[in-house]
Enzyme design. Structure first.
Site, PDB file in Angstrom:
ATOM      1  N   SER A  95       0.949  -1.392   0.082  1.00 28.05           N
ATOM      2  CA  SER A  95      -0.057  -0.014  -0.041  1.00 28.05           C
ATOM      3  C   SER A  95       0.859   1.228   0.043  1.00 28.05           C
ATOM      4  O   SER A  95       1.725   1.285  -0.816  1.00 28.05           O
ATOM      5  CB  SER A  95      -0.847   0.042   1.284  1.00 28.05           C
ATOM      6  N   ASP A 217      -9.573  -4.550  -6.204  1.00 24.99           N
ATOM      7  CA  ASP A 217      -8.935  -3.813  -5.084  1.00 24.99           C
ATOM      8  C   ASP A 217      -9.682  -2.554  -4.992  1.00 24.99           C
ATOM      9  O   ASP A 217      -9.558  -1.691  -5.998  1.00 24.99           O
ATOM     10  CB  ASP A 217      -7.502  -3.731  -5.414  1.00 24.99           C
ATOM     11  N   HIS A 245      -7.529  -5.282  -0.936  1.00 27.02           N
ATOM     12  CA  HIS A 245      -6.427  -4.265  -0.744  1.00 27.02           C
ATOM     13  C   HIS A 245      -5.184  -5.260  -0.075  1.00 27.02           C
ATOM     14  O   HIS A 245      -4.083  -4.745   0.053  1.00 27.02           O
ATOM     15  CB  HIS A 245      -6.634  -3.255  -0.257  1.00 27.02           C
TER      16      HIS A 245
END
Lengths: 267, 388
Positions: A95, A217, A245
């Site tokens: 991320s 996602d 995610h």
């Protein structure tokens, strides 16, 4: 300050394997990796850490000025590498940590043997032709969610978990600190995460790079992964058969396998 | 006993019931929740994920906090999220989820109950707003107090010829203004006036008295050559208000520096204030007490004690308020004390005004707790300056 304490560094895996640094994203802490560490540790020496302000890092080291941009977090990564004298590091960033890795690698390419970007996004906000997937109002909504959920921080909120019978290795302490942070720090990190724009830094990456994305996602959609890969020279894009995610949680085998193959290629 | 129908209970329960696959795909949903959302069953079952029912901000929160926590703990409780209904409206809810596992311990599906939190959230928003307001007000108060405190002190202190000066003010409280004060200012004939004092109490009345004391002393010093007479003036001014609620008294040392061939002659007058310390060039520490001096402002005719001494090159005169010796040294009742202060100063001497103030400022940082404000002012004669 000792970076080991500041960033709550832990080592696991094979002692003399290549160093793989696992860097968690916004929200929780290094325990995000717990489903993949056994597999990755078979061939690599794993360095896990908490970003300052998250998990069990030293909260007193958090400084609003230093961490007002991703550069502060990238500096921490480089300080860890220097202080522990790590070389040929393979950095795996999930991320927002993907972009932290991009910045660190661009700054000191000689330190790194490879870069894995797990569900990365260089910019979450739509701008012109670029589709990040979010508007400023969406990010304000997230900040509101953080306001109404001082998750685990206020005593009233913290759910009492009576152990974890399925996974006895997870102690009470760990379960309690996961995803918990000071609300002020959480909001600041959310702002830095979702309002930063690192698109211009992608072409500065000069090490072998693997972009790993989920098939579905809500935060970093496939087009964004493709954008990242297209802008990092020589990078490879792999789409995992995963939803959400956090593929290291939803599809740990596939995620670990992809990282393991990449690490083997980097040697 | 009346038996409730279990299917009807599921569908029309006063909460939303939802079962999803591990990837979030909706497998079963009850009528209550469909009514809230404004969707038909066919529109959601097998077609939408739980996070699709949330606002975008809520979806981000779901991905970054909710889902990872649920995965780790197997349950998550009372999370505030907003549903995005078919007509675009938002509905605040509280969400609780548990993971149902099969006989082999493998997770099978996620069960979620959703409670209407519209009124509760409106109330929480009020609370959040009120707490933000309160924090902003506190911040404003802190700024105001710091500014006001600052305005009551000279900044920077002027430096008399052939001298060095140093001063420090520690505020014990960020939201209550303290009553310590000091000043150093030129008089005619090359003389200089100085004072350091402490008005009893804290808060706006103490601040007003502090301001009155400072300007009274400066004005009186312009007309009165004798320090005792200057303090007598201040006593009269403060004593006038003796019967009013805003009456405050103070302790103070007032002094005048008169230049001599080898340095300065110093005459001080004191009312109830800790003795100034003279840190000599030869390493000795001399207290310069004004014993017998009474509080200023509490008696019609106060006792004001006076003494005179001289300072030469290398000497440093230190004035301080009693917040320093009365600082706590530990969690108990132990105070730092005059003796410890003397020992500390003896190790420091000989010194200069800036060095002494810096050392004492450092000392304050090591003490457990300062209940009261601390004012420090030091004057040292270094013999290296010039007369102009």
């Amino acid at each position: 300050m000792d970076v080991r304490v500041r960033s709550n560094i832990t080592f696991t895996g094979r002692d003399h394997g290549p160093v793989v640094m696992l860097s968690h994203g916004f929200g929780c802490d290094q325990n995000m990796w717990r489903q993949v560490t056994a597999k990755l540790g078979e061939q690599s020496r794993l360095l896990l850490f908490d970003h300052v302000g998250a998990g069990r890092s030293d909260l007193t080291a958090w400084d609003p000025a230093r961490y007002a941009s991703l550069d502060g977090y990238a500096r921490d990564v480089l300080e860890i590498c220097r202080d522990l004298d790590l070389r040929d590091v393979i950095f795996v960033g999930h991320s927002v940590s993907a972009m932290i890795g991009v910045l660190a690698v661009a700054e000191e390419p000689d330190r790194f043997a490879g870069l894995v970007l797990l569900t990365p996004s260089p910019c979450y906000i739509d701008e012109g032709d670029y589709r990040g997937g979010f508007t400023h109002d969406d990010i304000d909504e997230l900040l509101e969610s953080l306001d109404s959920n001082y998750l685990g921080w206020s005593a009233a909120m913290a759910p009492v978990i009576m152990g974890n019978p399925d996974r006895p290795e997870l102690g009470q302490e760990l379960t309690d600190s996961f995803c918990r942070t000071d609300p002020t720090i959480a909001k600041a990190f959310a702002r830095v995460t979702f309002l930063s724009d690192q698109r211009a830094d992608l072409p500065r990456v000069r090490v072998p790079t693997l972009v790993l994305q989920s098939a579905v996602d809500a935060i970093a959609p496939p087009e964004v992964g493709a954008y990242v890969s297209a802008h990092i020279p020589g990078s490879r894009l792999v789409t995992l058969d995963a939803i959400g995610h956090c593929p290291q949680l939803s599809a740990p085998q596939a995620t670990a396998q992809a990282i393991t193959s990449f690490v083997a290629e980097c040697r | 006993m009346l038996e409730d129908d279990i299917d009807d209970l599921y569908d029309t329960a006063p909460c939303g019931n939802l079962s999803t696959l591990l990837d979030g795909t909706i497998a079963k949903i009850n009528v209550t929740l469909l009514d809230w959302l404004g969707y038909t069953r066919d529109e959601v079952v097998g077609r939408k994920r739980f996070s699709d029912l949330l606002t975008v901000g809520g979806r981000l929160y779901h991905e970054t906090h909710f889902a990872p926590l649920l995965q780790m703990r197997g349950e998550i409780n009372g999370i505030a999220l907003d549903l995005r209904c078919a007509d675009g409206s938002r509905m605040p809810v509280l969400v609780t989820s548990t993971v149902k596992t099969g006989g082999d311990g493998q997770p099978l599906l996620i069960r979620t109950t959703i409670f209407d939190a519209r009124e509760r959230r409106a109330y929480e928003r009020e609370l959040l707003y009120a707490s933000k307001q309160a924090e902003a007000e506190r911040e404003r108060l802190r700024e105001l107090v710091a500014e006001l405190q600052h305005s009551l002190l000279p900044d920077p202190l002027p430096t008399p010829p052939r001298m060095q000066v140093g001063a420090y003010y520690h505020m014990a409280s960020t939201d209550r203004i303290g009553g310590d004060f000091y000043d150093l200012f030129p008089l005619d004939g090359g003389r200089w006036g100085f004072f350091l004092g402490d008005v009893c109490g804290k808060g706006p009345v103490a601040a007003a008295t502090t301001a009155a004391a400072r300007y009274t002393l400066r004005t009186a010093a312009a007309y009165e050559p004798e320090p005792a007479a200057v303090l007598a003036h201040l006593n009269s001014v403060l004593y006038q208000g003796y019967h009013s609620r805003s009456h405050r008294h103070c302790t103070v040392v007032f002094g005048i520096l008169t230049p001599t061939a080898s340095g300065y002659s110093v005459t001080i007058a004191g009312g109830g204030h800790p003795a100034p310390m003279l840190l000599r060039a030869d390493g000795t520490v001399e207290a310069q007490p004004t014993t017998g001096g009474t509080l200023i402002g509490s008696l019609r005719k106060p006792n004001i004690a006076t003494r005179t001494f001289s300072v030469a090159a290398g000497d440093t005169l230190l004035l301080y308020s009693d917040g320093l010796p009365e600082a706590r040294t530990g969690p108990g009742t132990d105070r730092y004390g005059e003796e410890a202060l003397r020992t500390f100063l003896a190790q420091l001497t000989p010194t200069s005004a800036p060095v002494a103030v810096e050392a004492l400022t450092g000392l304050l940082g090591t003490l457990e707790r300062l209940d009261d404000d601390v004012a420090l002012m030091a004057l040292s004669f270094d013999g290296t300056g010039s007369d102009d």
